[in-house]
Each structure stands twice: as structure tokens, then as C-alpha cells.
Design an enzyme around this catalytic site. Sequence first.
Site, PDB file in Angstrom:
ATOM      1  N   ASP A  21      -3.043   8.563  -1.115  1.00  0.00           N
ATOM      2  CA  ASP A  21      -3.430   7.513  -0.172  1.00  0.00           C
ATOM      3  C   ASP A  21      -4.895   7.128  -0.414  1.00  0.00           C
ATOM      4  O   ASP A  21      -5.248   5.966  -0.565  1.00  0.00           O
ATOM      5  CB  ASP A  21      -3.222   8.053   1.254  1.00  0.00           C
ATOM      6  CG  ASP A  21      -3.533   7.025   2.321  1.00  0.00           C
ATOM      7  OD1 ASP A  21      -3.390   5.819   2.051  1.00  0.00           O
ATOM      8  OD2 ASP A  21      -3.918   7.434   3.438  1.00  0.00           O
ATOM      9  N   GLU A  40       1.240   5.794  12.825  1.00  0.00           N
ATOM     10  CA  GLU A  40      -0.065   5.416  13.319  1.00  0.00           C
ATOM     11  C   GLU A  40      -0.185   3.920  13.592  1.00  0.00           C
ATOM     12  O   GLU A  40      -0.767   3.516  14.589  1.00  0.00           O
ATOM     13  CB  GLU A  40      -1.125   5.834  12.309  1.00  0.00           C
ATOM     14  CG  GLU A  40      -2.472   6.011  12.973  1.00  0.00           C
ATOM     15  CD  GLU A  40      -3.583   5.949  11.956  1.00  0.00           C
ATOM     16  OE1 GLU A  40      -3.331   6.242  10.781  1.00  0.00           O
ATOM     17  OE2 GLU A  40      -4.686   5.588  12.366  1.00  0.00           O
ATOM     18  N   ASP A  41       0.380   3.118  12.722  1.00  0.00           N
ATOM     19  CA  ASP A  41       0.127   1.673  12.795  1.00  0.00           C
ATOM     20  C   ASP A  41       1.238   0.842  13.440  1.00  0.00           C
ATOM     21  O   ASP A  41       1.043  -0.333  13.704  1.00  0.00           O
ATOM     22  CB  ASP A  41      -0.117   1.104  11.387  1.00  0.00           C
ATOM     23  CG  ASP A  41      -1.379   1.678  10.767  1.00  0.00           C
ATOM     24  OD1 ASP A  41      -2.181   2.263  11.519  1.00  0.00           O
ATOM     25  OD2 ASP A  41      -1.553   1.549   9.549  1.00  0.00           O
ATOM     26  N   HIS A  54       0.822  -1.220   0.000  1.00  0.00           N
ATOM     27  CA  HIS A  54       0.000   0.000   0.000  1.00  0.00           C
ATOM     28  C   HIS A  54       0.855   1.269   0.000  1.00  0.00           C
ATOM     29  O   HIS A  54       0.744   2.078  -0.913  1.00  0.00           O
ATOM     30  CB  HIS A  54      -1.008  -0.036   1.162  1.00  0.00           C
ATOM     31  CG  HIS A  54      -1.629   1.286   1.474  1.00  0.00           C
ATOM     32  ND1 HIS A  54      -2.448   1.945   0.575  1.00  0.00           N
ATOM     33  CD2 HIS A  54      -1.526   2.104   2.549  1.00  0.00           C
ATOM     34  CE1 HIS A  54      -2.825   3.100   1.108  1.00  0.00           C
ATOM     35  NE2 HIS A  54      -2.286   3.221   2.302  1.00  0.00           N
ATOM     36  N   HIS A  61       3.957   6.917   5.424  1.00  0.00           N
ATOM     37  CA  HIS A  61       2.756   7.639   5.878  1.00  0.00           C
ATOM     38  C   HIS A  61       1.928   6.900   6.926  1.00  0.00           C
ATOM     39  O   HIS A  61       1.208   7.525   7.694  1.00  0.00           O
ATOM     40  CB  HIS A  61       1.894   8.081   4.687  1.00  0.00           C
ATOM     41  CG  HIS A  61       0.982   7.029   4.149  1.00  0.00           C
ATOM     42  ND1 HIS A  61       1.346   6.163   3.151  1.00  0.00           N
ATOM     43  CD2 HIS A  61      -0.290   6.691   4.472  1.00  0.00           C
ATOM     44  CE1 HIS A  61       0.353   5.349   2.885  1.00  0.00           C
ATOM     45  NE2 HIS A  61      -0.661   5.638   3.671  1.00  0.00           N
ATOM     46  N   ASP A  92     -22.735  15.551 -25.722  1.00  0.00           N
ATOM     47  CA  ASP A  92     -21.299  15.795 -25.558  1.00  0.00           C
ATOM     48  C   ASP A  92     -20.677  14.764 -24.615  1.00  0.00           C
ATOM     49  O   ASP A  92     -20.002  15.097 -23.675  1.00  0.00           O
ATOM     50  CB  ASP A  92     -21.024  17.222 -25.080  1.00  0.00           C
ATOM     51  CG  ASP A  92     -21.803  17.548 -23.817  1.00  0.00           C
ATOM     52  OD1 ASP A  92     -22.645  16.728 -23.406  1.00  0.00           O
ATOM     53  OD2 ASP A  92     -21.567  18.621 -23.244  1.00  0.00           O
TER      54      ASP A  92
HETATM   55 MN    MN Z   1      -2.626   4.691   3.999  1.00  0.00          MN
END
Ligand code: MN
Length: 745
Positions: free
Chosen positions: A158, A93-94, A64, A89, A279
Site C-alpha cells: 500500500d 475505512e473509506d 489503487h 484494504h 563501488d
Molecule cells: Mn490504501
Amino acid sequence: MALLQGPVYEAYRTELLKRYKHLLRSLGKNIPKEKIKLVRDAFDMAARAHEGTVRKSGEPYIFHPLAVAEAAVSELGLGATSVVCALLHDVVEDTDITLEDIEHRFGKDVANIIDGLTKISTVFENVDKDHSIQAENFKKMLLTLGDDLRVILIKLCDRLHNMRTLGSVSENTKLKIASETLFIYAPLAHRLGLNAVKTEMEDLSLKFTNPTLYREISDKLADTKNVRQRYVKEFIDPLKNELELSGLNIVEIKGRPKSIYSIVKKMEKQQIPFEEVYDAFAIRVIVDSPLFLEKADCWRVYSIISDMYRSHTNRLRDWLSHPKSNGYSALHTTVLGPKGRWVEVQIRSKRMDDIAERGLAAHWRYKSGGKSVSTPQDMAFDNWLDAVKETLSNSDLSALDLVSEFRTSLLGEEIYIFTPRGDVKALPAGSTALDFAFAIHTELGKRTLGAKVNNKLVSIQSSLKNGDIVEILTTSKNRVTRDWLDVAKTARAKSKIREALKAERTKKAAQGRLILERLFRKHQLQFTDSNIKKLMHHFKYQVGAEFFHSVAEGQIRLNRELLLKIVLKKTVEPNDQAETLPTKANSTATNKRKKSDQIIIGDDYEMPYALSKCCHPVPGDPIFGFITVGEGVKIHRTTCPNATRLMSQYGYRIIPAQWRGDGYQKAFDTAIAVRGIDDVGIVSRITDIISKDMEVNMKSINISSNEDGTFGGKIEVMIYDLLHLEQLIAKIKATHKYIEVMRED
Ligand code: MN
């Protein structure tokens, strides 16, 4: 951890390295060695940190961030620093990695960007159906626009990758993420000029929120592909020859189907079936020209096309001279093609096309080397970003209001409005004259009285059209009122108006307090908190500032009896006054006081004086005495235009003076000035207020109309004190939106 060896692990390592090498190739050859080393380190750090975790799809997690980094480079044209940030990124957080770790290894810039990304990413996971939390989160994201722009650009990559891989999450999450994307991410991408990202986000959102409709339209587009291609060929072939003969360097000329989302929007808006969306495609001509020739070359292409196909006179959009503020620049025209069909043609240079697809921000600020060529597009974008930052930093709007106002400004079409001197401002369609005034300058906006649009006098709420020439008519005073919040359509003007209202309220409240204090003094009452509380209680006010504000606005009427009744809790007969309230002054004077008793000069109650003719003081005005040669003491207002001169040159002749502060029987003459936009009957309405409503005597009135549609003049009135005068002014002001009333100096 069984994954860490064996054939499965080997296959994973091979794939990972393959993708990483692809990323390096996308970055290009011109990247300095140190930067490549940083990218390598970021990749290692991320791979190790995410090792063992998989996404919902079953794919190793590290794929990812790799994909996000790839998109940042090949789709937005961002550089090595952004790649480092994209790779990292999700780690703060993870995983166990901290921001300090990142700053230590990659420096402050990267740490700041990761910090921004972490802050907005916590957002969406914890959201349930509470709209205010949702809005709060969106607001958080918008706020990062004020930081490093790369935060939002990487966030968009992201989100784009999450949308591309949305297939494997639960139905509920799908809907949530898809609608968020449509609500805020796609408009943001649009505003940042990332057309390709925006289009893909919209199409994917539709695919997940309304799969049936999405499939229906994409099937129909596929079914009609051959017919469309044949038509496009028929249109283009003769054109190709002409363009070749011209010697222009045409790099692309082809028909492009419109996005599924935009076709659906058109069907909904015009209530027509797919077959009638004529169009569903546009012809795009891209010419490669040096910067100084690109506009001229676009116009040459236009001229060749319109020689061949009749052009629709109302459908020429010139974004060459005035690029959209998201940086979009091109020439759009609609011409009558074969079989009598109207066809849209978009003409732009290679550079403009690059910006249109990948976004101005990516193009000019973060390209390797970072040297910027200042084009009108850069400036338009800069102006927009500055306005965004200002709106965000000054705004005390609720998150919900902020986001909805902001969203409107992200989505809308733009119009171009000119000042009489030929400067141009881009505004969202639907903007009013008032919005334009605030777009020019906040101070100008606040003093707006009306406007002249193409030389015709109009009110501030009239909406502007593309190409209007607008002159703002102003007065010398702040005229902001609450109604203006409805008149203004742009977030910028609204936030400025709110600020001004707040400041005005604070000022008004202070005035109200002063008026009240004077009134207390006049009736020999103590101006204490507990006495104020009694009044507030009586008039049912909770907040002091609001109460004082109402006093200043004249909404609270207090005469002597009422005041005494509330504060002293006793009833006073009107004819009882003198006895109930004996004062130092009253005890020696009769009710029919001579002029000379109304002011105390120094501490002398008997000294004769005269009121000056230059500033007409009335009871309540701060005043001073000036000893003249032969005419005794003259009383001036401290704000008298002559006061400064008198005080500085003849300081020794100034003596303090004050109003006695009770029961004035006599009216004082003073003058008020009025100005406004002419309106039938305005003069008689003003005089009615003065003489009938307020029962004020007028000494003279002199009002005249001016050629520019405004009127102005002076009225001399007889009033009792400052409060009385302020009430009169407030009443006259209330007669008309476009009137300015002030005391004459
Ligand atoms: Mn992400």
C-alpha cells in the site's frame, strides 16, 4: 453519477477489466476455482464500494487497491488470500462496508487482516507535528508484526503504491509521507528481507525530500552509464568463459548500479564526491543449483573468480553458513578488477536471489500450498520474529522509546557470535557481552557477572565483534541493576532488564516494609498507615513503594530518637530510653541482659537456649526452637538448610520462638559469602567497609582467587540484627560492579 454511462465510463470499465485480468494472470494458473471466485467477489465489492471516488491524481480510486494487489502478487509473491485483502484494504475505512460484511463473505482470516490494515491506516492521516502521537501510531504498526504477517506485507505494498503516485499530493503531505517511509517503512521492509521494496522506497523518499540531490545523482549515474558498462564487460567477459567451462548453470552475471539512496549515504558518510564512490555498482553472479548443492556451487564460483582476480582478504562475507536474520543469504567478496579497481562481487543461488529480492516471508510461508522447507534462513527469520513478538508483548516502554529502539534494530548490520559449543546468535553490530547473555536466555542474562571473549576475561559492557566466541560467567543470583540499561544495546535485553528491575523493585519495597515494621515493633510503635505517612512526609516521599524501597536500600537512616520524634512528635533523650518505653521485657530485665533473655521460647521468657552454629540467627530473622537431647533448646533460622529436615522428622520437638525485639546490646556472629571478578585491592576495600565504615567486628576472613579470574570467600562478622546485616551487605555490594554478596546459609 454521470460517470456511470457514456464513453468515458466505457473507457474506464475497459481499463479496469484490463488491469483486473492482468492481476489474475500474475496470480498464475494453479489457483483453485473457489479462490478465483473469492478474488472476483472482492474485486466486485471493492469496485462497487469505491465507485465514484477518485484519488488526488484524478484516477478512479479502485485503481489503487488493484495496484496494491498486483504488487502483493508480483513483487512479494503473496497468494490469493492476500490479493483479496489488498483489494479490500481501504473499504472498511473509506466506505459503508463493515468488517462484519467482510467476515460474512470472506471468512475470519480475511476479516482479521483487513481489521489490522484498517487500524494502522487511520494512523497517518490524523497526525500533525506531535511526535508522541506519531510514535504511538508507529508502535501500533509494529504491534501488527505480532499478528498475521500479511497485514504488514500488504501495508508495505500500500505504502509503496502511495509513494509511486506521490507526485499529485500537496508539497506538505509529500514531505510527511516520504519521511515516514524513510523512517519506518523502509527499515521494516529491510528487516523483512524485501530488498527491492526497501530500495525503491528509499530512492522515492529521497526523490521527494531532496529532489535536487536526487536528480543530480541520477543524472550522473546516467552520464557514467557507458563507462560503467564498458568496465563491467571488461570484468565479466573472461569470467564468463571460465564459468561456462566449469559446467555450473549460471543464470545471471552482470553489473548492477547501487541505489541512488545508498550512493548518497556513502557520499555523506565518507565525505566524498560522486566520482570517488568507487563501488557505485556491484557484480552479481546467480547460479541455479538444487538446494543441496547451492552452497558448494557458490563456493565454486568464488574459487573461479578469485583465481582470476586477487581477492581482498578482509572483505569476504559468508552469509551462506550464517544467513542474516532477515533471511539474506549470499557470498560477498571484493576483488581487484582491471585498472586496479576494487569491485564487489555478490554470489548467490537462484533461490537465495528470489528471497533477497522478494523477501523470505513471502517466499516460504504464503506460497501456494504453503509447505515449508526448513533452511537456516527460515530459522534465522523465525528467531528474529519471535524476538520481535516477545519484545513487543512485554514492553512497557513509551511509544517513542519503543519505536526508536526498534528502529535501531531494524536498520543495523548484524554480527555473529558463537557460544563455546559452537551455537551461533545473530546480534546487531555494537552489541555487548550482556546483550549476548540475554540473547541466549533471560535467566542467564540476569545472572551475568562478566564474560570470556575468545578466552579473555572481559566485563559485561565490552562490545563484541563478528566471530567472537563468548562464554558468559554467571552467579547464582539476579544481578540486574539500572546501569545495565546503558550497557545493553539490543531492544530485547533492555526490555528484559526493565522487567527484572521492576520485579526487583517490588520485592525490595516489600522488604523495606518488613524492615520498617520490625523497627516499629522493636520500639513499641503502631505500624499504621498514618504513622507511615508521617515518616514519608518527613523524608519527602509521595509514593509508598518508593519510600519502602529506599528503606530497604539503606538510603533512609532511622534511629530510635528520630523515629520517635517523627511518629510520636516528641523528643526523646537518648539516656531516657528505658523509662520512656517501658516494655514487658524491659520492666523485668536490666540493660545488661544475659544471652538467655533475648529470645522468647513459646511464651516463656526465662527458658535457656543456644543459637545454632549451622545458620547463625540474628535478631530479625524468623526463627524456631528445637529441643535437643541434653543441650536444651537450639535456635535455628526458619530458612536454615537443616530446618526442613528437623521439622519433617522431629516435628514434635519444634517449639515456636521469637526475638523480644528491643535494644540488643550484644553482637551476633554470622557469615557472609562474597564472589566476584578479581580486581586489585578488592579485599582491602571490603574489609575497610566492614571494619571502618560499618564498625563491624570480623571474626575471620577467608578469600581466595580462582584461576578463571574470579574470587570468592567467606567472612564471619559480628552484627546486631538483620537490618544491620542487610546494611552491611548493601554497602559491600556497592564497592564494585562485579561483586556478589550474600548471607551464608
Ligand atoms: Mn490504501
